[in-house]
Design a protein around this motif. Structure first.
Motif, PDB file in Angstrom:
ATOM      1  N   GLU A 257       0.843  -1.205   0.000  1.00 35.47           N
ATOM      2  CA  GLU A 257       0.000   0.000   0.000  1.00 35.47           C
ATOM      3  C   GLU A 257       0.880   1.257   0.000  1.00 35.47           C
ATOM      4  OE1 GLU A 257      -2.556  -0.478   3.390  1.00 35.47           O
ATOM      5  OE2 GLU A 257      -3.546  -2.255   2.551  1.00 35.47           O
ATOM      6  N   TRP A 258       1.894   1.205  -0.866  1.00 31.37           N
ATOM      7  CA  TRP A 258       2.956   2.210  -0.948  1.00 31.37           C
ATOM      8  C   TRP A 258       2.445   3.419  -1.716  1.00 31.37           C
ATOM      9  CZ3 TRP A 258       8.424   0.157  -2.645  1.00 31.37           C
ATOM     10  CH2 TRP A 258       9.408   1.094  -2.310  1.00 31.37           C
ATOM     11  N   THR A 259       2.593   4.633  -1.168  1.00 28.76           N
ATOM     12  CA  THR A 259       2.096   5.842  -1.820  1.00 28.76           C
ATOM     13  C   THR A 259       3.151   6.942  -1.815  1.00 28.76           C
ATOM     14  OG1 THR A 259       1.202   7.011   0.115  1.00 28.76           O
ATOM     15  CG2 THR A 259      -0.178   5.257  -0.846  1.00 28.76           C
ATOM     16  N   GLU A 260       2.793   8.038  -2.459  1.00 29.81           N
ATOM     17  CA  GLU A 260       3.681   9.208  -2.494  1.00 29.81           C
ATOM     18  C   GLU A 260       3.829   9.859  -1.128  1.00 29.81           C
ATOM     19  OE1 GLU A 260       0.388  12.610  -3.767  1.00 29.81           O
ATOM     20  OE2 GLU A 260       1.957  12.019  -5.172  1.00 29.81           O
ATOM     21  N   SER A 261       2.972   9.523  -0.182  1.00 28.92           N
ATOM     22  CA  SER A 261       3.055  10.099   1.162  1.00 28.92           C
ATOM     23  C   SER A 261       4.100   9.405   2.027  1.00 28.92           C
ATOM     24  CB  SER A 261       1.694  10.022   1.857  1.00 28.92           C
ATOM     25  OG  SER A 261       0.720  10.752   1.140  1.00 28.92           O
ATOM     26  N   ASP A 262       4.663   8.305   1.546  1.00 23.70           N
ATOM     27  CA  ASP A 262       5.611   7.532   2.355  1.00 23.70           C
ATOM     28  C   ASP A 262       7.026   8.074   2.256  1.00 23.70           C
ATOM     29  OD1 ASP A 262       4.162   5.382   3.669  1.00 23.70           O
ATOM     30  OD2 ASP A 262       3.699   4.671   1.641  1.00 23.70           O
ATOM     31  N   THR A 263       7.726   8.019   3.382  1.00 23.44           N
ATOM     32  CA  THR A 263       9.157   8.276   3.451  1.00 23.44           C
ATOM     33  C   THR A 263       9.833   6.989   3.889  1.00 23.44           C
ATOM     34  OG1 THR A 263       8.966  10.629   3.961  1.00 23.44           O
ATOM     35  CG2 THR A 263      10.991   9.534   4.640  1.00 23.44           C
ATOM     36  N   VAL A 264      10.703   6.460   3.042  1.00 19.33           N
ATOM     37  CA  VAL A 264      11.412   5.209   3.335  1.00 19.33           C
ATOM     38  C   VAL A 264      12.726   5.529   4.022  1.00 19.33           C
ATOM     39  CG1 VAL A 264      12.537   3.190   2.347  1.00 19.33           C
ATOM     40  CG2 VAL A 264      10.330   3.944   1.452  1.00 19.33           C
ATOM     41  N   VAL A 265      12.917   4.959   5.194  1.00 19.70           N
ATOM     42  CA  VAL A 265      14.143   5.112   5.970  1.00 19.70           C
ATOM     43  C   VAL A 265      14.970   3.834   5.817  1.00 19.70           C
ATOM     44  CG1 VAL A 265      15.104   5.381   8.294  1.00 19.70           C
ATOM     45  CG2 VAL A 265      13.036   6.656   7.623  1.00 19.70           C
ATOM     46  N   HIS A 266      16.239   3.987   5.486  1.00 18.36           N
ATOM     47  CA  HIS A 266      17.109   2.808   5.448  1.00 18.36           C
ATOM     48  C   HIS A 266      18.568   3.231   5.470  1.00 18.36           C
ATOM     49  CE1 HIS A 266      18.582   2.772   1.167  1.00 18.36           C
ATOM     50  NE2 HIS A 266      17.465   3.430   0.933  1.00 18.36           N
ATOM     51  N   ALA A 267      19.428   2.238   5.689  1.00 22.20           N
ATOM     52  CA  ALA A 267      20.874   2.458   5.678  1.00 22.20           C
ATOM     53  C   ALA A 267      21.545   1.367   4.864  1.00 22.20           C
ATOM     54  CB  ALA A 267      21.415   2.472   7.110  1.00 22.20           C
ATOM     55  N   LEU A 268      20.859   0.916   3.830  1.00 25.62           N
ATOM     56  CA  LEU A 268      21.329  -0.206   3.029  1.00 25.62           C
ATOM     57  C   LEU A 268      22.376   0.226   2.004  1.00 25.62           C
ATOM     58  CD1 LEU A 268      17.778  -1.663   2.420  1.00 25.62           C
ATOM     59  CD2 LEU A 268      19.548  -2.716   3.856  1.00 25.62           C
ATOM     60  N   PRO A 269      23.328  -0.649   1.680  1.00 22.05           N
ATOM     61  CA  PRO A 269      24.279  -0.342   0.605  1.00 22.05           C
ATOM     62  C   PRO A 269      23.545  -0.114  -0.714  1.00 22.05           C
ATOM     63  CG  PRO A 269      24.979  -2.260   1.859  1.00 22.05           C
ATOM     64  CD  PRO A 269      23.587  -1.962   2.296  1.00 22.05           C
ATOM     65  N   LEU A 270      24.134   0.682  -1.581  1.00 18.45           N
ATOM     66  CA  LEU A 270      23.472   1.069  -2.822  1.00 18.45           C
ATOM     67  C   LEU A 270      24.038   0.356  -4.045  1.00 18.45           C
ATOM     68  CD1 LEU A 270      22.961   4.904  -2.262  1.00 18.45           C
ATOM     69  CD2 LEU A 270      21.489   2.990  -1.622  1.00 18.45           C
ATOM     70  N   PHE A 271      24.672  -0.787  -3.846  1.00 14.04           N
ATOM     71  CA  PHE A 271      25.205  -1.514  -4.993  1.00 14.04           C
ATOM     72  C   PHE A 271      24.450  -2.808  -5.259  1.00 14.04           C
ATOM     73  CE2 PHE A 271      27.833  -2.222  -1.230  1.00 14.04           C
ATOM     74  CZ  PHE A 271      27.679  -3.577  -1.037  1.00 14.04           C
ATOM     75  N   HIS A 272      23.344  -3.042  -4.532  1.00 12.12           N
ATOM     76  CA  HIS A 272      22.551  -4.224  -4.831  1.00 12.12           C
ATOM     77  C   HIS A 272      21.067  -3.880  -4.824  1.00 12.12           C
ATOM     78  CE1 HIS A 272      21.699  -4.332  -0.640  1.00 12.12           C
ATOM     79  NE2 HIS A 272      22.635  -5.147  -0.245  1.00 12.12           N
ATOM     80  N   VAL A 273      20.253  -4.898  -5.071  1.00 11.48           N
ATOM     81  CA  VAL A 273      18.827  -4.686  -5.316  1.00 11.48           C
ATOM     82  C   VAL A 273      18.112  -4.040  -4.135  1.00 11.48           C
ATOM     83  CG1 VAL A 273      16.639  -5.918  -5.631  1.00 11.48           C
ATOM     84  CG2 VAL A 273      18.598  -6.470  -7.074  1.00 11.48           C
ATOM     85  N   HIS A 274      18.380  -4.527  -2.922  1.00 10.41           N
ATOM     86  CA  HIS A 274      17.618  -4.069  -1.758  1.00 10.41           C
ATOM     87  C   HIS A 274      17.764  -2.560  -1.550  1.00 10.41           C
ATOM     88  CE1 HIS A 274      16.366  -5.234   2.659  1.00 10.41           C
ATOM     89  NE2 HIS A 274      15.603  -4.320   2.132  1.00 10.41           N
ATOM     90  N   GLY A 275      18.993  -2.077  -1.499  1.00 15.19           N
ATOM     91  CA  GLY A 275      19.194  -0.670  -1.208  1.00 15.19           C
ATOM     92  C   GLY A 275      18.973   0.252  -2.385  1.00 15.19           C
ATOM     93  N   LEU A 276      19.370  -0.189  -3.588  1.00 15.84           N
ATOM     94  CA  LEU A 276      19.303   0.688  -4.750  1.00 15.84           C
ATOM     95  C   LEU A 276      17.932   0.666  -5.417  1.00 15.84           C
ATOM     96  CD1 LEU A 276      20.709   2.641  -6.641  1.00 15.84           C
ATOM     97  CD2 LEU A 276      21.603   0.688  -7.914  1.00 15.84           C
ATOM     98  N   VAL A 277      17.446  -0.530  -5.764  1.00 16.00           N
ATOM     99  CA  VAL A 277      16.181  -0.618  -6.501  1.00 16.00           C
ATOM    100  C   VAL A 277      15.000  -0.389  -5.567  1.00 16.00           C
ATOM    101  CG1 VAL A 277      14.712  -2.067  -7.948  1.00 16.00           C
ATOM    102  CG2 VAL A 277      17.201  -2.131  -8.235  1.00 16.00           C
ATOM    103  N   LEU A 278      14.928  -1.181  -4.485  1.00 18.48           N
ATOM    104  CA  LEU A 278      13.777  -1.040  -3.588  1.00 18.48           C
ATOM    105  C   LEU A 278      13.859   0.230  -2.750  1.00 18.48           C
ATOM    106  CD1 LEU A 278      13.454  -4.022  -4.449  1.00 18.48           C
ATOM    107  CD2 LEU A 278      12.811  -4.535  -2.097  1.00 18.48           C
ATOM    108  N   GLY A 279      15.012   0.437  -2.110  1.00 23.77           N
ATOM    109  CA  GLY A 279      15.104   1.514  -1.134  1.00 23.77           C
ATOM    110  C   GLY A 279      15.289   2.899  -1.706  1.00 23.77           C
ATOM    111  N   THR A 280      15.748   2.995  -2.959  1.00 23.80           N
ATOM    112  CA  THR A 280      15.984   4.313  -3.555  1.00 23.80           C
ATOM    113  C   THR A 280      15.046   4.580  -4.732  1.00 23.80           C
ATOM    114  OG1 THR A 280      18.300   4.206  -2.864  1.00 23.80           O
ATOM    115  CG2 THR A 280      17.740   5.819  -4.557  1.00 23.80           C
ATOM    116  N   LEU A 281      15.046   3.691  -5.714  1.00 25.75           N
ATOM    117  CA  LEU A 281      14.173   3.918  -6.865  1.00 25.75           C
ATOM    118  C   LEU A 281      12.707   3.719  -6.506  1.00 25.75           C
ATOM    119  CD1 LEU A 281      16.190   2.166  -9.705  1.00 25.75           C
ATOM    120  CD2 LEU A 281      16.421   4.481  -8.779  1.00 25.75           C
ATOM    121  N   GLY A 282      12.427   2.835  -5.536  1.00 30.38           N
ATOM    122  CA  GLY A 282      11.040   2.594  -5.138  1.00 30.38           C
ATOM    123  C   GLY A 282      10.327   3.848  -4.678  1.00 30.38           C
TER     124      GLY A 282
END
Length: 491
Positions: free
Chosen positions: A175-200
């Motif tokens: 139920e992800w919307t434009e009102s959400d702010t995603v907080v994370h500290a994941l590395p940005l060279f793999h799927v979790h941090g870059l695709v999900l955590g940043t591009l998402g």
């Protein structure tokens, strides 16, 4: 295909914060301008390498390359010399993108360098130019290298179609919307941090709040400042679980978050229980791979899933469990919550191929187009999937990383004082699994020390791949064909 970032192209909220890294931030107008300026410079360049530090520049560079239709090869800044040389030789990037002033290792100094801008005036054109790069759904968005379980890492070609399909499926699941702010500290060279955590968040039109480095204090502050979703790996949640009962501020922050998401490995039940007891909230888990992006997730509206399940297939993904001979489990067995089968998936989330490896690509798929994940699982009558382990024994999940035993063994065997080496994973309460080395020294009277071997692996490959436990043996157990019997090592 349709744009990956509608909120950047149309700019319905130009003053909304798009990216926050520590004390630095960019609005959507600022990100649109900076990424458009960089896209203008790199359009038509072919594949580009990205020195993926946890920084504003990494996010800007990834967005710019995607807007220009240029495939991105994210590089782990801690990668060792040999692994980096392999990735560069295999992917042949035309140039490297990096933050200004960041020193690059010798292997990258030979490539043309383009510094990533972050301070472009917002009154310049913010639309990405029509570059020479293709932007069709099957065109490559990323070349992300896998763990190298049985040899050097393989570059998985992830098409734009897979990125869009996964992020849109998670919009539905979470139920992800434009009102959400995603907080994370994941590395940005793999799927979790870059695709999900940043591009998402950017695809949704929301906000990314990257902590730079993980700490319970950082999580508390970011969630208290308006964060609505927390992304982490089990190691992070283990530390939160250990701190939350004695930290009212952290407990309140986790309680106030809309969604707590864990991935990259299974979260131990004990950590689920400690967080739930202190906050009344659950951590939901999801399951994916480099080659498949996201396959399953616990849904935000599913209160019935038990801790430890990775949920149900996300929208558009088909999942089946197969027996050892590759035949699908019978309907009753595949929904009894007990019968174990290998997970196979197909759908728009899948990669297209391994770069330069048609043999590996062909072996990864069945004749009817299902991807063989190598993960073993059960599924209950409600469709909830529970991962129980790997089909093979050579993939170690430690601290959120998937680590291949084979490449560590090869690195250890390069040490002059090592005769034989095997690597396995052992349960670890903090890391999930820790890398364990089994060594036959070249000279039994002068074995290399554990610290010496750890430093050697860290320097050759990457620090997170170093062995944390070392056992010394007179000989490794082998079968009649000479293959090391790893299961016997722990017996």
């Amino acid at each position: 295909m349709a744009t990956l970032f509608p909120a950047l192209d149309a700019l319905p909220h130009p003053d909304r914060t798009a990216l926050r890294f520590g004390g630095r931030a960019l609005t959507y107008a600022g990100l649109a301008a900076a990424s458009a300026a960089l896209a203008e410079r790199i359009g038509g360049a072919g594949r580009v390498a990205l020195w993926a530090t946890p920084s504003l520049e990494t996010a800007v560079a990834a967005v710019a390359a995607l807007r220009a239709g240029v495939p991105v090869v994210p590089l782990n800044p801690k990668t060792g010399e040999r692994e980096l040389a392999h990735i560069l030789a295999d992917s042949t990037p035309a140039l490297v993108l990096a933050a200004a002033g960041v020193e690059l290792p010798a292997g990258l100094e030979e490539l043309p360098r383009t510094d990533v801008p972050t301070d472009v005036p917002t009154d310049v054109p913010t639309e990405a130019p029509p570059g020479a790069g293709a932007t069709g759904p099957e065109d490559t968005a990323f070349v992300i290298y896998t763990s190298g379980t049985t040899g050097p890492p393989k570059g998985a070609l992830l098409p734009r179609r897979a990125v869009a399909a996964t992020l849109d499926a998670l919009e539905d699941s979470w139920e992800w919307t434009e009102s959400d702010t995603v907080v994370h500290a994941l590395p940005l060279f793999h799927v979790h941090g870059l695709v999900l955590g940043t591009l998402g968040p950017l695809r949704r039109g929301g906000t990314v709040h990257h902590l730079g480095s993980f700490s319970p204090e950082g999580v508390t502050a970011a969630l208290a400042a308006g964060g609505t979703m927390l992304f982490g790996v089990p190691t992070m949640y283990h530390r939160l679980a250990g701190a939350v009962s004695g930290d009212p501020g952290l407990a309140a922050a986790l309680t106030g978050a809309r969604l707590l998401v864990s991935g990259s490995a299974g979260l131990p039940l004990h950590d689920h229980e400690r967080i739930s007891a202190a906050t009344g909230r659950r951590v939901i888990e999801r399951y994916g791979m480099t080659e498949t992006l996201m396959n399953t997730s616990v849904r935000a509206d599913d209160a019935a899933s038990a801790p430890g399940t990775v949920g149900v297939p996300v929208r558009g993904v088909e999942l089946r469990l197969v027996d050892e001979d590759g035949s699908a489990l019978a309907p009753t067995a595949s929904a009894d919550g007990e019968t174990i089968g290998e997970i196979q998936v197909r759908g728009p989330n899948l990669f297209t191929a391994y770069l330069n490896r048609p043999d590996a690509t062909a072996a990864a798929f069945t004749a009817d187009g299902w991807f063989r994940t190598g993960d073993m699982a059960t599924r209950d009558a409600a469709g909830h999937v529970r991962i129980v382990g790997r089909k093979a024994t050579d993939l170690i999940k430690s601290g959120g990383f998937k680590i291949g035993a084979g490449e560590i063994e090869n690195a250890l065997l390069d040490h002059p004082r090592v005769r034989e080496a095997a690597v396995t994973g052992e349960p670890d309460p903090d890391l999930g699994e820790r890398v364990t080395a089994w060594i036959v020294p070249a000279d039994p009277d002068r074995p290399p020390t554990a610290d010496e071997l750890a430093d050697h692996v860290a320097r050759t490959l990457a620090p997170h791949k170093r062995p944390r436990t070392v056992h010394y043996l007179d000989a490794l157990p082998r079968n009649d064909l000479g293959k090391i019997m790893k299961r016997s090592l722990h017996g």
